[in-house]
Enzyme design. Structure first.
Site, mmCIF file in Angstrom:
data_model
loop_
_atom_site.group_PDB
_atom_site.id
_atom_site.type_symbol
_atom_site.label_atom_id
_atom_site.label_comp_id
_atom_site.label_asym_id
_atom_site.label_seq_id
_atom_site.Cartn_x
_atom_site.Cartn_y
_atom_site.Cartn_z
ATOM 1 N N GLY A 84 42.640 45.018 38.284
ATOM 2 C CA GLY A 84 41.951 46.094 37.594
ATOM 3 C C GLY A 84 41.834 47.335 38.448
ATOM 4 O O GLY A 84 42.026 48.461 37.977
ATOM 5 N N GLN A 87 45.645 48.823 39.002
ATOM 6 C CA GLN A 87 46.247 49.400 37.803
ATOM 7 C C GLN A 87 45.488 50.627 37.324
ATOM 8 O O GLN A 87 46.093 51.618 36.889
ATOM 9 C CB GLN A 87 46.337 48.342 36.703
ATOM 10 C CG GLN A 87 47.290 47.195 37.045
ATOM 11 C CD GLN A 87 47.524 46.257 35.879
ATOM 12 O OE1 GLN A 87 47.492 46.657 34.726
ATOM 13 N NE2 GLN A 87 47.783 44.989 36.181
ATOM 14 N N ARG A 103 30.336 45.012 34.337
ATOM 15 C CA ARG A 103 28.897 44.776 34.218
ATOM 16 C C ARG A 103 28.133 45.842 35.012
ATOM 17 O O ARG A 103 28.369 46.018 36.195
ATOM 18 C CB ARG A 103 28.558 43.376 34.721
ATOM 19 C CG ARG A 103 27.083 43.017 34.661
ATOM 20 C CD ARG A 103 26.879 41.535 34.945
ATOM 21 N NE ARG A 103 27.467 41.159 36.230
ATOM 22 C CZ ARG A 103 26.815 41.238 37.396
ATOM 23 N NH1 ARG A 103 25.584 41.695 37.437
ATOM 24 N NH2 ARG A 103 27.409 40.857 38.510
ATOM 25 N N SER A 108 31.234 44.838 41.017
ATOM 26 C CA SER A 108 32.401 45.591 40.572
ATOM 27 C C SER A 108 32.034 47.018 40.185
ATOM 28 O O SER A 108 32.822 47.947 40.378
ATOM 29 C CB SER A 108 33.071 44.882 39.391
ATOM 30 O OG SER A 108 33.710 43.708 39.810
ATOM 31 N N HIS A 166 48.919 38.897 31.948
ATOM 32 C CA HIS A 166 49.227 37.475 32.059
ATOM 33 C C HIS A 166 49.204 36.906 30.648
ATOM 34 O O HIS A 166 48.348 37.266 29.834
ATOM 35 C CB HIS A 166 48.168 36.797 32.935
ATOM 36 C CG HIS A 166 48.516 35.416 33.398
ATOM 37 N ND1 HIS A 166 49.804 34.928 33.449
ATOM 38 C CD2 HIS A 166 47.723 34.405 33.830
ATOM 39 C CE1 HIS A 166 49.792 33.693 33.917
ATOM 40 N NE2 HIS A 166 48.537 33.348 34.140
ATOM 41 N N GLU A 286 57.675 27.354 65.308
ATOM 42 C CA GLU A 286 58.884 26.818 64.688
ATOM 43 C C GLU A 286 58.712 26.573 63.188
ATOM 44 O O GLU A 286 59.702 26.419 62.479
ATOM 45 C CB GLU A 286 59.288 25.506 65.372
ATOM 46 C CG GLU A 286 59.707 25.653 66.825
ATOM 47 C CD GLU A 286 61.003 26.442 66.995
ATOM 48 O OE1 GLU A 286 61.696 26.682 65.983
ATOM 49 O OE2 GLU A 286 61.313 26.828 68.147
ATOM 50 N N GLU A 290 58.271 31.993 62.928
ATOM 51 C CA GLU A 290 59.680 32.398 62.864
ATOM 52 C C GLU A 290 60.110 32.628 61.421
ATOM 53 O O GLU A 290 60.868 33.553 61.129
ATOM 54 C CB GLU A 290 60.577 31.343 63.520
ATOM 55 C CG GLU A 290 62.048 31.762 63.571
ATOM 56 C CD GLU A 290 62.917 30.782 64.340
ATOM 57 O OE1 GLU A 290 64.148 30.993 64.378
ATOM 58 O OE2 GLU A 290 62.380 29.813 64.917
ATOM 59 N N SER A 312 73.191 30.899 64.077
ATOM 60 C CA SER A 312 74.023 30.153 65.029
ATOM 61 C C SER A 312 74.780 29.045 64.323
ATOM 62 O O SER A 312 74.380 28.574 63.250
ATOM 63 C CB SER A 312 73.142 29.556 66.132
ATOM 64 O OG SER A 312 72.376 28.479 65.621
#
Length: 390
Positions: A84, A87, A103, A108, A166, A286, A290, A312
């Site tokens: 929200g 966008q 709210r 928010s 969604h 490892e 990497e 390699s």
């Protein structure tokens, strides 16, 4: 109890820690010159591994065209989580008339004020935003959308557009109860990334990849408006899908290679290395470091075929031999996962878990379990040794 009272409790808020850590660097950033760059490419049909698909790019919908399409509209963002936030700010920077509905006086509401939304002008309680908006952009959580729908539905009237990022609520309407009236456009634009990335890539002048879909076309203009909104929210390039395909692929991906699968695979290799006497720093380097710092960026830029060609000879031989073994081992897991998504098991579990009264406490416990794993505790030390952190 009025409709606003019924809606308000169901807006799922990110914890202040998680939201701020994700968004602090991008939410209130100024729009740089680079973000207004015009791409020279446009709509075209491309070959994706032998299948032709139409793609759309930002240059197909410059600001002037966005204003033509949405010049008489008020874009009402409902919910101010990371999507929200991203966008709404991107649309505002693209020159559209945007308001935010959350709210009143909640977290928010305070976050939106920090981002420049003004109470009574561009920031409203949910019910008032729903009344004022002509494009209702439902960006609540999936559980929040289900619970808030009875209070939202009376505001979804003929002439308005109902927008989602969604397909969950619409496709699994047997679980959510979300059934829009037949006389409104119902569209989707789904960014392929977090809200933090949607905002940061927009500010960099690039844009995120997104899919768009039309569920109902009451006006005959739904596809055009979906594509335009995809650009307005910050997309760089767009491809078409359906609501159903979006939600099935999205839920599979995040449970699979995007998050769930990769966490499981990382931990399995790390634990094997540790059980064989390798130190935490060696096992982490490892397994994770990497991969994320060296190989994955190269794969993203050039493809796995290129990665196999330039590594390699010993690494290449081993990777070629073991890739089929991992394919055979994991494909049944992905098939079971997809079935669980498709038959609604995953959505039922998500709605049930995310609606529990102790949801936040249970979530924090689960996240703490991951954070406390030796692998990720070792990772904090390793990340601290990166050149940019010295």
């Amino acid at each position: 109890m009025n409709r606003i009272q019924r809606i308000a409790p169901y807006i799922r808020q990110f914890s202040s820690i998680s939201r701020r850590s994700a968004m602090a660097q991008v939410s209130r950033s100024k729009l740089p010159v680079s973000a207004s760059r015009t791409q020279v490419r446009g709509v075209k049909t491309l070959d994706f591994g032998g299948t032709k698909e139409v793609v759309y790019e930002r240059s197909d919908y410059p600001k002037e065209k966005l204003k033509q399409i949405f010049g008489k509209d008020t874009m009402a963002i409902i919910g101010y989580g990371t999507q929200g936030m991203a966008q709404s700010l991107n649309m505002r920077d693209n020159g559209l008339n945007v308001i935010v509905g959350v709210r009143k006086d909640g977290q928010s509401w305070k976050d939106a004020q920090k981002d420049g939304w003004v109470p009574g002008k561009t920031l409203f309680p949910i019910e008032e935003a729903l009344e004022k908006g002509t494009v209702i952009m439902n960006l609540l959580s999936d559980a929040g959308q289900r619970d808030a729908w009875p209070g939202m539905a009376p505001y979804i009237k003929k002439g308005k557009t109902l927008y989602f990022s969604h397909g969950f609520g619409i496709i699994f309407s047997d679980q959510t109860g979300i059934v829009p009236p037949k006389d409104v456009d119902v569209i989707l634009a789904a960014p392929k990334g977090s809200g933090a990335t949607v905002r940061s890539l927009f500010l960099e002048g690039r844009g995120i990849n997104s899919s768009v879909a039309v569920y109902q076309d009451a006006t005959g203009q739904a596809k055009e408006r979906a594509l335009a909104l995809g650009v307005a929210i910050g997309s760089g390039y767009i491809y078409e899908t359906t609501f159903k395909k979006e939600v099935l692929s999205d839920l599979t991906g995040e449970r699979g290679v995007l998050m769930g699968g990769i966490q499981g695979m990382f931990k399995a290799q790390y634990d094997v290395l540790r059980s064989k006497g390798h130190s935490p720093s060696e096992a982490f380097n490892e397994t994770v470091e990497e991969a994320t710092q060296s190989l994955y960026p190269l794969v993203a830029k050039n493809g796995m075929d290129w990665m196999f060609a330039v590594c390699s000879t010993t690494a290449r031989r081993g990777a070629l031999d073991w890739a089929p073994e991992f394919y055979k081992a994991t494909k049944p897991v992905f098939e079971a996962l997809y079935e669980s998504v498709e038959n609604g098991t995953e959505t039922r579990r998500s709605l049930a878990e995310n609606s529990r009264p102790d949801y936040r406490e249970r979530l924090e416990a689960e996240l703490k379990e991951i954070a406390d794993q030796e692998m990720w505790r070792a990772g904090k030390t390793v990340r601290g040794l990166r050149p940019e952190n010295l």
